[in-house]
Design an enzyme around this catalytic site. Structure first.
Site: not given
Length: 340
Positions: A95, A156
């Site tokens: 993102d 992540y």
């Protein structure tokens, strides 16, 4: 009256036909020349490990020349060092504002593997890349490697902090101080107001281990698969036809899920907390929504059992919080299939 060719020249349709044949012949010659060059020039695929600070990027994937992206910067650098060079393809489209320490990408270049020095190439690329994105490693990719399709899992780390904000790390963590002020319309009365119940967060995060339908933790503002539909079937996308998401499509496997206190020297009084997630795939904003829900648990606005109930509901509206900010998200590792 008959048309006199000697007086008026060849008929206009005859001239047009000759011009059309010439254009066809020129196109055939051009295609043949491209094929000859392609046959004479071998290509080599490179595997890149990339790290970047996403603060000033609008995500990884290239958009337009006016929008700064990680892919765009990598392709500009490759174009200066390697002529010609193909497109840079990343394993994950992070993102806008998100960071990475282990993003994987591939790049096709002209030449043979024997004529490429990976270490020297890495130094050349980093010499022209900006300070907020650098190549950590360059390798000659094995046959069949594709950074996107060879990926079988990603890891992540979401970083947050409940202590006094550090202005030098304002874009590297999610500082809950500002969130508390926004929610309570005032400032916390004491440091204890911000402290997270890490034990409760650890209990809650164990519920997402294994195979689950993660519809609850998918942002429904942009349906997953819409980008692929625009690329492959733009006419359907233009008509407003959106991909249909089912429980099967939203099912993912997570093999690691943990919440840990950071072990850095000032982590204790700064309240640094890291959320680690690893799985075979993640939905749109899935990690950020899980992080936001775990913060609700840490502030005792949700119990671990309620967290499980929200997960099992399969309903995005059951989770009332918004996604955590992107600047706390890090892509740390991409796993490829065996042998790749």
């Amino acid at each position: 009256m008959a048309y006199n060719v000697l007086q008026h020249g060849p008929a206009w349709w005859h001239v047009a036909g000759q011009q059309q044949q010439c254009r066809r012949r020129a196109r055939c010659y051009a295609v043949a020349a491209q094929e000859t060059v392609h046959l004479n020039q071998s290509t080599c695929r490179l595997k890149l490990t990339v790290a970047y600070d996403g603060t000033n990027f609008q995500g990884f994937q290239y958009q337009t020349q006016k929008v700064r992206t990680v892919q765009g910067e990598l392709e500009k650098a490759a174009g200066r060092v390697l002529l010609p060079a193909g497109r840079v393809v990343g394993a994950s489209r992070t993102d806008a504002g998100a960071h990475a320490t282990g993003q994987i990408a591939h790049l096709d270049v002209t030449g043979s593997a024997e004529g490429i020095d990976p270490h020297s190439l890495m130094m050349y690329l980093n010499g022209v890349l900006p300070d907020d994105v650098k190549v950590q490693q360059v390798e000659v990719a094995p046959p069949g490697f594709d950074s996107h399709y060879s990926s079988v899992g990603k890891m992540y780390c979401y970083k947050l902090a409940y202590g006094v904000p550090d202005p030098l790390q304002s874009r590297q963590r999610w500082w809950l101080y500002g969130r508390w002020c926004e929610r309570s319309r005032g400032k916390p009365q004491s440091a204890g107001d911000l402290v997270l119940d890490v034990a409760a967060m650890q209990e809650a995060v164990q519920h997402i281990l294994g195979v689950h339908d993660f519809t609850t933790f998918m942002d429904n503002k942009r349906p997953a698969g819409l980008g692929a539909l625009k690329r492959k079937r733009p006419k359907l996308a233009a008509l407003g036809i959106k991909p249909v998401r089912t429980r099967e499509k939203n099912t993912r496997l997570l093999w690691e899920a943990d919440v840990k206190l950071d072990d850095s020297p000032d982590a204790e009084w700064r309240g640094h907390v890291n959320i680690h997630l690893a799985g075979n795939g993640f939905l749109y904003r899935m990690v950020r929504l899980i992080a936001a829900a775990l913060v609700e648990v840490g502030h005792r606005r949700m119990t671990p059992s309620q967290f499980l109930k929200v997960l099992d509901s399969g309903d995005r509206s059951a989770l009332t919080v918004e996604a955590a900010p992107a600047h706390g998200l890090y892509l740390t590792q991409v796993r490829s299939s065996r042998g790749l």
